[in-house]
Write a protein that holds these residues in place. Structure first.
Motif, short mmCIF file in Angstrom:
data_model
loop_
_atom_site.label_atom_id
_atom_site.label_comp_id
_atom_site.label_asym_id
_atom_site.label_seq_id
_atom_site.Cartn_x
_atom_site.Cartn_y
_atom_site.Cartn_z
N GLN A 68 -5.78 -8.11 -13.37
CA GLN A 68 -4.36 -8.48 -13.34
C GLN A 68 -3.48 -7.24 -13.43
N SER A 69 -3.86 -6.32 -14.29
CA SER A 69 -3.10 -5.09 -14.45
C SER A 69 -3.12 -4.26 -13.16
N LEU A 70 -4.28 -4.12 -12.55
CA LEU A 70 -4.38 -3.38 -11.29
C LEU A 70 -3.54 -4.04 -10.20
N ASP A 71 -3.56 -5.36 -10.18
CA ASP A 71 -2.78 -6.06 -9.15
C ASP A 71 -1.28 -5.85 -9.37
N SER A 72 -0.84 -5.88 -10.61
CA SER A 72 0.58 -5.63 -10.89
C SER A 72 0.97 -4.21 -10.49
N LYS A 73 0.12 -3.25 -10.80
CA LYS A 73 0.39 -1.87 -10.42
C LYS A 73 0.35 -1.71 -8.91
N ARG A 74 -0.54 -2.44 -8.26
CA ARG A 74 -0.64 -2.41 -6.80
C ARG A 74 0.66 -2.87 -6.16
N VAL A 75 1.21 -3.97 -6.66
CA VAL A 75 2.46 -4.51 -6.13
C VAL A 75 3.61 -3.52 -6.36
N ALA A 76 3.69 -2.95 -7.55
CA ALA A 76 4.75 -1.99 -7.85
C ALA A 76 4.63 -0.75 -6.95
N LEU A 77 3.42 -0.29 -6.75
CA LEU A 77 3.20 0.86 -5.89
C LEU A 77 3.56 0.55 -4.44
N LEU A 78 3.20 -0.63 -3.98
CA LEU A 78 3.58 -1.05 -2.62
C LEU A 78 5.10 -1.04 -2.46
N ASN A 79 5.81 -1.57 -3.44
CA ASN A 79 7.27 -1.57 -3.38
C ASN A 79 7.82 -0.15 -3.31
N ASP A 80 7.25 0.75 -4.09
CA ASP A 80 7.69 2.15 -4.07
C ASP A 80 7.40 2.80 -2.72
N ILE A 81 6.26 2.48 -2.15
CA ILE A 81 5.90 3.05 -0.85
C ILE A 81 6.85 2.54 0.23
N TYR A 82 7.15 1.25 0.20
CA TYR A 82 8.09 0.71 1.19
C TYR A 82 9.46 1.39 1.06
N LEU A 83 9.92 1.56 -0.15
CA LEU A 83 11.20 2.23 -0.39
C LEU A 83 11.15 3.67 0.11
N HIS A 84 10.07 4.36 -0.21
CA HIS A 84 9.92 5.75 0.23
C HIS A 84 9.81 5.83 1.75
N SER A 85 9.13 4.89 2.35
CA SER A 85 8.99 4.87 3.80
C SER A 85 10.36 4.77 4.47
N ASN A 86 11.23 3.98 3.87
CA ASN A 86 12.60 3.88 4.41
C ASN A 86 13.36 5.19 4.22
#
Length: 138
Positions: A68-86
């Protein structure tokens, strides 16, 4: 084979297209990790474990929490990557060294977080597989 433990950046001389491609690869890997983590949770719920294993329930609960912790971190990291990609698309408009340096620094920070997260996932998998191997019913 020796595990890489420290992150080293090679982003300074990469093109915007290469940086974006690398981010897309990271996004793809993180999206696929979701399915993998869901499968691990599925395994933990099945009656495939030896009986009378000391602290079995506690260890399986710990692994569920880790997943569960890894999945939460995965989602947060994905959001950061999408923001950075923009943000990285704005690098195209940079025409001075300070602007380029800012985007490379920002990209390195995201790449470091991805690297560290991948190291955590690898460590989890190693411990998880090793433990499961010892408690599966033959």
């Amino acid at each position: 084979m020796e595990t890489i433990k420290n992150y080293k950046s090679y982003n300074e001389n990469k093109s915007i297209e290469e940086l974006q491609f690398n981010l897309l690869q990271d996004i793809n890997n993180l999206e696929h990790l979701k399915l993998e983590l869901e499968f691990y949770k599925f395994l933990l719920e099945k009656p495939i474990f030896k009986i009378h294993v000391i602290n079995l329930y506690e260890r399986l609960s710990d692994f569920k929490h880790d997943i569960q912790s890894l999945d939460s971190k995965r989602v947060a990291l994905l959001n950061d990557i999408y923001l950075h990609s923009n943000h990285i698309e704005q690098k195209i408009e940079c025409d001075d060294m300070a602007c380029d340096a800012f985007f490379i620094h920002e990209h390195d920070a995201v790449a470091l977080r991805i690297f560290e997260f991948n190291q955590k996932v690898k460590a989890f998998k190693f411990n998880f597989f090793q433990y499961l191997e010892s408690v599966f019913i033959n």
